[in-house]
Design a protein around this motif. Structure first.
Motif, PDB file in Angstrom:
ATOM      1  N   PRO A   1      14.816 -69.923 -38.922  1.00  0.00           N
ATOM      2  CA  PRO A   1      14.945 -68.640 -38.230  1.00  0.00           C
ATOM      3  C   PRO A   1      14.002 -68.451 -37.044  1.00  0.00           C
ATOM      4  O   PRO A   1      14.386 -67.840 -36.049  1.00  0.00           O
ATOM      5  CB  PRO A   1      14.664 -67.621 -39.333  1.00  0.00           C
ATOM      6  CG  PRO A   1      13.825 -68.349 -40.319  1.00  0.00           C
ATOM      7  CD  PRO A   1      14.272 -69.766 -40.283  1.00  0.00           C
ATOM      8  N   MET A   2      12.773 -68.949 -37.125  1.00  0.00           N
ATOM      9  CA  MET A   2      11.794 -68.619 -36.085  1.00  0.00           C
ATOM     10  C   MET A   2      12.140 -69.202 -34.717  1.00  0.00           C
ATOM     11  O   MET A   2      11.937 -68.528 -33.698  1.00  0.00           O
ATOM     12  CB  MET A   2      10.398 -69.047 -36.512  1.00  0.00           C
ATOM     13  CG  MET A   2       9.837 -68.225 -37.670  1.00  0.00           C
ATOM     14  SD  MET A   2      10.051 -66.433 -37.447  1.00  0.00           S
ATOM     15  CE  MET A   2       9.065 -66.145 -35.987  1.00  0.00           C
ATOM     16  N   PRO A   3      12.679 -70.416 -34.602  1.00  0.00           N
ATOM     17  CA  PRO A   3      13.120 -70.846 -33.273  1.00  0.00           C
ATOM     18  C   PRO A   3      14.206 -69.931 -32.697  1.00  0.00           C
ATOM     19  O   PRO A   3      14.252 -69.711 -31.480  1.00  0.00           O
ATOM     20  CB  PRO A   3      13.653 -72.265 -33.525  1.00  0.00           C
ATOM     21  CG  PRO A   3      12.894 -72.744 -34.723  1.00  0.00           C
ATOM     22  CD  PRO A   3      12.722 -71.531 -35.579  1.00  0.00           C
ATOM     23  N   VAL A   4      15.075 -69.398 -33.544  1.00  0.00           N
ATOM     24  CA  VAL A   4      16.093 -68.458 -33.068  1.00  0.00           C
ATOM     25  C   VAL A   4      15.424 -67.198 -32.541  1.00  0.00           C
ATOM     26  O   VAL A   4      15.802 -66.659 -31.486  1.00  0.00           O
ATOM     27  CB  VAL A   4      17.088 -68.116 -34.202  1.00  0.00           C
ATOM     28  CG1 VAL A   4      18.081 -67.061 -33.747  1.00  0.00           C
ATOM     29  CG2 VAL A   4      17.816 -69.374 -34.663  1.00  0.00           C
ATOM     30  N   VAL A   5      14.407 -66.720 -33.265  1.00  0.00           N
ATOM     31  CA  VAL A   5      13.679 -65.523 -32.829  1.00  0.00           C
ATOM     32  C   VAL A   5      13.045 -65.756 -31.463  1.00  0.00           C
ATOM     33  O   VAL A   5      13.141 -64.911 -30.558  1.00  0.00           O
ATOM     34  CB  VAL A   5      12.614 -65.132 -33.868  1.00  0.00           C
ATOM     35  CG1 VAL A   5      11.685 -64.043 -33.313  1.00  0.00           C
ATOM     36  CG2 VAL A   5      13.267 -64.649 -35.150  1.00  0.00           C
ATOM     37  N   GLU A   6      12.395 -66.902 -31.289  1.00  0.00           N
ATOM     38  CA  GLU A   6      11.726 -67.177 -30.011  1.00  0.00           C
ATOM     39  C   GLU A   6      12.739 -67.244 -28.872  1.00  0.00           C
ATOM     40  O   GLU A   6      12.474 -66.745 -27.766  1.00  0.00           O
ATOM     41  CB  GLU A   6      10.956 -68.506 -30.112  1.00  0.00           C
ATOM     42  CG  GLU A   6       9.841 -68.506 -31.150  1.00  0.00           C
ATOM     43  CD  GLU A   6       8.811 -67.411 -30.902  1.00  0.00           C
ATOM     44  OE1 GLU A   6       8.612 -67.007 -29.722  1.00  0.00           O
ATOM     45  OE2 GLU A   6       8.185 -66.949 -31.871  1.00  0.00           O
TER      46      GLU A   6
ATOM     47  N   SER B   1      18.097 -57.646 -27.297  1.00  0.00           N
ATOM     48  CA  SER B   1      18.688 -58.944 -27.609  1.00  0.00           C
ATOM     49  C   SER B   1      19.118 -58.931 -29.069  1.00  0.00           C
ATOM     50  O   SER B   1      18.538 -58.208 -29.894  1.00  0.00           O
ATOM     51  CB  SER B   1      17.681 -60.073 -27.360  1.00  0.00           C
ATOM     52  OG  SER B   1      18.263 -61.340 -27.599  1.00  0.00           O
ATOM     53  N   ALA B   2      20.138 -59.720 -29.393  1.00  0.00           N
ATOM     54  CA  ALA B   2      20.627 -59.800 -30.765  1.00  0.00           C
ATOM     55  C   ALA B   2      21.149 -61.199 -31.025  1.00  0.00           C
ATOM     56  O   ALA B   2      21.681 -61.859 -30.130  1.00  0.00           O
ATOM     57  CB  ALA B   2      21.738 -58.777 -31.013  1.00  0.00           C
ATOM     58  N   GLY B   3      21.016 -61.652 -32.250  1.00  0.00           N
ATOM     59  CA  GLY B   3      21.485 -62.984 -32.611  1.00  0.00           C
ATOM     60  C   GLY B   3      21.454 -63.188 -34.104  1.00  0.00           C
ATOM     61  O   GLY B   3      21.047 -62.299 -34.861  1.00  0.00           O
TER      62      GLY B   3
ATOM     63  N   ASP C   1      22.280 -61.346 -43.941  1.00  0.00           N
ATOM     64  CA  ASP C   1      23.727 -61.195 -43.832  1.00  0.00           C
ATOM     65  C   ASP C   1      24.392 -61.596 -45.143  1.00  0.00           C
ATOM     66  O   ASP C   1      23.720 -61.946 -46.123  1.00  0.00           O
ATOM     67  CB  ASP C   1      24.281 -61.997 -42.657  1.00  0.00           C
ATOM     68  CG  ASP C   1      24.099 -63.503 -42.828  1.00  0.00           C
ATOM     69  OD1 ASP C   1      23.830 -63.954 -43.961  1.00  0.00           O
ATOM     70  OD2 ASP C   1      24.243 -64.231 -41.829  1.00  0.00           O
ATOM     71  N   SER C   2      25.708 -61.523 -45.192  1.00  0.00           N
ATOM     72  CA  SER C   2      26.434 -61.754 -46.437  1.00  0.00           C
ATOM     73  C   SER C   2      26.434 -63.211 -46.878  1.00  0.00           C
ATOM     74  O   SER C   2      26.757 -63.512 -48.028  1.00  0.00           O
ATOM     75  CB  SER C   2      27.881 -61.268 -46.289  1.00  0.00           C
ATOM     76  OG  SER C   2      28.517 -61.927 -45.213  1.00  0.00           O
ATOM     77  N   SER C   3      26.094 -64.140 -45.966  1.00  0.00           N
ATOM     78  CA  SER C   3      26.106 -65.559 -46.301  1.00  0.00           C
ATOM     79  C   SER C   3      24.702 -66.137 -46.445  1.00  0.00           C
ATOM     80  O   SER C   3      24.499 -67.325 -46.268  1.00  0.00           O
ATOM     81  CB  SER C   3      26.876 -66.339 -45.225  1.00  0.00           C
ATOM     82  OG  SER C   3      26.269 -66.159 -43.950  1.00  0.00           O
ATOM     83  N   ARG C   4      23.725 -65.251 -46.700  1.00  0.00           N
ATOM     84  CA  ARG C   4      22.328 -65.637 -46.919  1.00  0.00           C
ATOM     85  C   ARG C   4      21.679 -66.196 -45.656  1.00  0.00           C
ATOM     86  O   ARG C   4      20.760 -67.000 -45.725  1.00  0.00           O
ATOM     87  CB  ARG C   4      22.226 -66.643 -48.082  1.00  0.00           C
ATOM     88  CG  ARG C   4      22.721 -66.081 -49.401  1.00  0.00           C
ATOM     89  CD  ARG C   4      22.652 -67.100 -50.518  1.00  0.00           C
ATOM     90  NE  ARG C   4      21.291 -67.465 -50.827  1.00  0.00           N
ATOM     91  CZ  ARG C   4      20.940 -68.375 -51.745  1.00  0.00           C
ATOM     92  NH1 ARG C   4      21.888 -68.999 -52.426  1.00  0.00           N
ATOM     93  NH2 ARG C   4      19.678 -68.659 -51.958  1.00  0.00           N
ATOM     94  N   GLY C   5      22.167 -65.751 -44.532  1.00  0.00           N
ATOM     95  CA  GLY C   5      21.502 -66.013 -43.270  1.00  0.00           C
ATOM     96  C   GLY C   5      20.774 -64.759 -42.809  1.00  0.00           C
ATOM     97  O   GLY C   5      20.512 -63.846 -43.600  1.00  0.00           O
ATOM     98  N   TRP C   6      20.451 -64.710 -41.506  1.00  0.00           N
ATOM     99  CA  TRP C   6      19.697 -63.567 -40.979  1.00  0.00           C
ATOM    100  C   TRP C   6      20.328 -63.061 -39.687  1.00  0.00           C
ATOM    101  O   TRP C   6      20.794 -63.836 -38.856  1.00  0.00           O
ATOM    102  CB  TRP C   6      18.239 -63.964 -40.694  1.00  0.00           C
ATOM    103  CG  TRP C   6      17.451 -64.245 -41.934  1.00  0.00           C
ATOM    104  CD1 TRP C   6      17.190 -65.459 -42.485  1.00  0.00           C
ATOM    105  CD2 TRP C   6      16.834 -63.274 -42.780  1.00  0.00           C
ATOM    106  NE1 TRP C   6      16.444 -65.317 -43.627  1.00  0.00           N
ATOM    107  CE2 TRP C   6      16.201 -63.978 -43.837  1.00  0.00           C
ATOM    108  CE3 TRP C   6      16.747 -61.881 -42.753  1.00  0.00           C
ATOM    109  CZ2 TRP C   6      15.504 -63.331 -44.844  1.00  0.00           C
ATOM    110  CZ3 TRP C   6      16.042 -61.238 -43.760  1.00  0.00           C
ATOM    111  CH2 TRP C   6      15.438 -61.955 -44.791  1.00  0.00           C
ATOM    112  N   GLU C   7      20.349 -61.733 -39.566  1.00  0.00           N
ATOM    113  CA  GLU C   7      20.746 -61.076 -38.331  1.00  0.00           C
ATOM    114  C   GLU C   7      19.491 -60.529 -37.669  1.00  0.00           C
ATOM    115  O   GLU C   7      18.716 -59.814 -38.307  1.00  0.00           O
ATOM    116  CB  GLU C   7      21.725 -59.927 -38.624  1.00  0.00           C
ATOM    117  CG  GLU C   7      23.016 -60.374 -39.280  1.00  0.00           C
ATOM    118  CD  GLU C   7      23.912 -59.204 -39.651  1.00  0.00           C
ATOM    119  OE1 GLU C   7      23.422 -58.048 -39.568  1.00  0.00           O
ATOM    120  OE2 GLU C   7      25.080 -59.438 -40.004  1.00  0.00           O
TER     121      GLU C   7
ATOM    122  N   CYS D   1      30.284 -60.094 -30.414  1.00  0.00           N
ATOM    123  CA  CYS D   1      28.890 -59.731 -30.644  1.00  0.00           C
ATOM    124  C   CYS D   1      28.327 -60.536 -31.809  1.00  0.00           C
ATOM    125  O   CYS D   1      29.068 -61.049 -32.648  1.00  0.00           O
ATOM    126  CB  CYS D   1      28.766 -58.234 -30.949  1.00  0.00           C
ATOM    127  SG  CYS D   1      29.295 -57.162 -29.604  1.00  0.00           S
ATOM    128  N   ALA D   2      27.017 -60.627 -31.822  1.00  0.00           N
ATOM    129  CA  ALA D   2      26.364 -61.418 -32.868  1.00  0.00           C
ATOM    130  C   ALA D   2      26.558 -60.785 -34.239  1.00  0.00           C
ATOM    131  O   ALA D   2      26.754 -61.478 -35.236  1.00  0.00           O
ATOM    132  CB  ALA D   2      24.875 -61.564 -32.562  1.00  0.00           C
TER     133      ALA D   2
END
Length: 608
Positions: free
Chosen positions: A529-534, A519-521, A502-508, A314-315
């Motif tokens: 981040p926004m291309p991932v959201v789209e 959906s999850a990623g 997240d713990s590594s300064r990214g986004w869930e 899982c993501a």
């Protein structure tokens, strides 16, 4: 000693430490001091990348306390001694006498040799405690009969306003009982184990000396655990010898699993799903079932039956938790105890008749209040709501014209208008029905206010026991209405996108549609981040809303998503419609609920 004594030593202790001669594949070698022959070396040991926290890299603080008695909170500490070790090397020591603020009983003086006069100039525990907590910070605590020693530490932390740090704790008594048999040692006292392992110090009921002896005992026990497949801190904490060799041999079932968050499914001989769980690291968590301690008998039985373990990567943790709920509902595993019926909630709904009453039902419908976890809670809420609105509680159907019933006791008590006897018309009865509808829809909290006035009337009349019971019943209703409004507000949103760091300064990311995870990623650090959201929105599951306040979504899933969304740091990326809860619902009753919880706590304390 007037102040804590801290010394650092750079030399190894008297034993050849098991951790210091560990290699990549094995932490310890076979015992060399004649404590039985020990099991033969195993060839299916963990590889380096499968270790949790290797024991050779783990910092242990081995400590001992001397006290005036055996009752934490009533007796006091007279001496603390501790040794900090890692990889077989002693990093430092901590030792001090402690002024207990009370005389030392004669039997304690005879046992330890510590007298009241010796403690006259010793520092109080208020000075010693912060120094010891700093010395032990970040380390695993080890003690001989650890519940005794940690019990005193927890008590003094609570007394002096320090939060208990909740460290990992290893008890050498418990560990010895699981490693050594009666053929190896006559008993599990520290003196017997120290002699068995050839400790360089002889325990004498003084804190630092006993702590040094416990260090030697700990390393002796670790040598015995190495051939049994215990190589990491996690495996040490979880170790249980009742796990059979056949079960341990199944560790290979986890070899193919990724070290990623996800869901795992244990499957039986006929491919049936035996158990479903979640993990932040699939491979490590599943291996613990075969090498670690599992006190639940049904889980040990499940592991013995398991033939295969499937993993679903899982993501992030939220997706894993949602997938677990759905898999539990789909497979109903025999060895899971919870969440097998996602639509098994109870609801309170108005019946469809001329003089509606409140009914507790399983099938959700529009306008229902809930969900409730138990039928009893739903009935209690229905009774309180009926009493506040004047709705009837009898189950007979009442015709609009020429009712022929007789008034019941509730009518005589003024709690029902007796429509069954023609004493209340449909128009006179309808305000109570409308009050329930408005409360469920969040337009008015009038029934709650009415119930509160009834409660205050009882209190003013000095019917305190009855008032306390009504207060607790009203609190159940208020919590139910508040939860219903929060869940239904989220389930009403066609689409909502949220992000959590997240713990590594990214986004869930999570895409929610009508109260379901669609959906999850993740967007790792440095990724736009926004291309991932789209992409997540485009690939998200299509969700058709169903009936009821939750639009057909399982209550547990909606509740799980709500808790995730309201965590600190979670941000809304976008939402199709505003996410808003009713302005006139039960949300404004939080301060009243807080007072109720305080009052209940005080009443419980007084009874104790």
């Amino acid at each position: 000693m007037s102040d804590p004594l801290l010394t650092k030593r750079g030399t190894n202790g008297p034993l050849m430490r098991a951790a210091s001669r560990a290699n990549v594949m094995s932490l310890v070698s076979a015992p060399s001091r004649g404590v039985g022959a020990g099991p033969p070396p195993r060839t299916d040991q963990l590889s380096f990348d499968e270790l949790g926290t290797p024991l050779r890299d783990t910092t242990f603080v081995v400590f001992d306390l001397e006290t005036t008695g055996t009752r934490p909170g009533r007796d006091a500490i007279t001496e603390i001694g501790a040794v900090k070790v890692r990889g077989g090397e002693v990093l430092g020591e901590f030792a001090t006498l402690v002024d207990p603020g009370m005389p030392v009983p004669p039997q304690i003086v005879a046992l330890t040799g510590i007298t009241t006069a010796m403690l006259h100039d010793a520092p109080p525990i208020s000075r010693v405690l912060p120094a010891f907590l700093e010395f032990a910070a970040g380390a695993v605590l080890v003690a001989h009969n650890a519940p005794f020693d940690t019990g005193f530490l927890r008590a003094v932390c609570s007394e002096h306003g320090y939060a208990w740090p909740k460290p990992a704790v290893v008890c050498t008594v418990r560990l010895a009982r699981r490693v050594l048999s009666r053929q190896d040692t006559p008993n599990y006292r520290l003196s017997a184990l120290a002699a068995l392992f050839g400790a360089s110090t002889t325990p004498n009921h003084r804190a630092l000396v006993d702590a040094r002896a416990t260090v030697d005992v700990l390393h002796g026990l670790l040598e015995l655990l190495g051939p049994l497949g215990v190589h990491s801190l996690e495996e040490l904490i979880d170790y249980l010898p009742e796990v059979t060799p056949a079960q341990r041999s199944k560790r290979g079932l986890a070899a193919h699993l990724p070290e990623r968050p996800g869901v795992y499914l244990f499957r039986g001989p006929s491919e049936e799903v035996l158990y479903v769980g979640t993990a932040s690291n699939l491979r490590r968590r599943v291996r613990q079932y075969f090498t670690g301690s599992e006190s639940r008998g049904r889980i040990r039985e499940m592991v013995a039956l398991a033939q295969r373990v499937d993993g679903i990567e899982c993501a992030h943790a939220l997706e894993a938790q949602v997938r677990e709920l759905r898999l539990l509902a789909a497979h109903r595993p025999a060895y899971n105890r919870r969440s097998k019926n996602p639509h098994g909630s109870w609801w309170v709904a108005l019946t469809e008749e001329a003089f509606p009453r409140l009914s507790v039902v399983r099938t959700v419908r529009d306008g229902a209040l809930g969900p409730f976890r138990t039928q009893a809670a739903a009935r209690l809420a229905a009774d309180v709501l009926a009493g506040a609105t004047g709705l009837r509680t009898c189950t007979q159907r009442i015709p609009v014209r020429a009712p022929s019933g007789r008034p019941c006791v509730l009518a005589e008590l003024g709690r029902c208008g007796a429509p069954c006897a023609g004493l209340q018309s449909e128009s006179e009865y309808s305000p109570g029905v409308n009050a329930v509808i408005d409360l469920v829809d969040g337009r008015s909290a009038a029934p709650l206010e009415t119930a509160l006035r009834q409660l205050e009337t009882l209190a003013e009349a000095r019917h305190f026991e009855q008032a306390a019971r009504r207060r607790d019943e009203l609190a159940v209703l208020v919590r139910a209405v508040d939860r219903a409004h929060r869940l239904s507000a989220l389930a009403a949103i066609p689409e909502l996108v949220a992000a959590a760091p997240d713990s590594s300064r990214g986004w869930e990311f999570a895409v929610l549609r009508y109260g379901r995870l669609a959906s999850a990623g993740v967007a790792r650090r440095g990724v736009a981040p926004m291309p991932v959201v789209e992409a997540l929105v485009a690939a998200a599951e299509t969700v058709d809303p169903g009936p009821g306040p939750l639009r057909g979504a399982p209550a547990e899933e909606v509740g799980l998503l709500l808790r995730w969304l309201t965590r600190p740091g979670v941000r809304l990326v976008r939402t199709a419609v505003p996410w808003a809860e009713p302005a006139h619902g039960a949300g404004g009753w939080e301060s009243w609920l807080a007072r109720v919880e305080t009052a209940v706590s005080l009443e419980y304390t007084e009874r104790e």
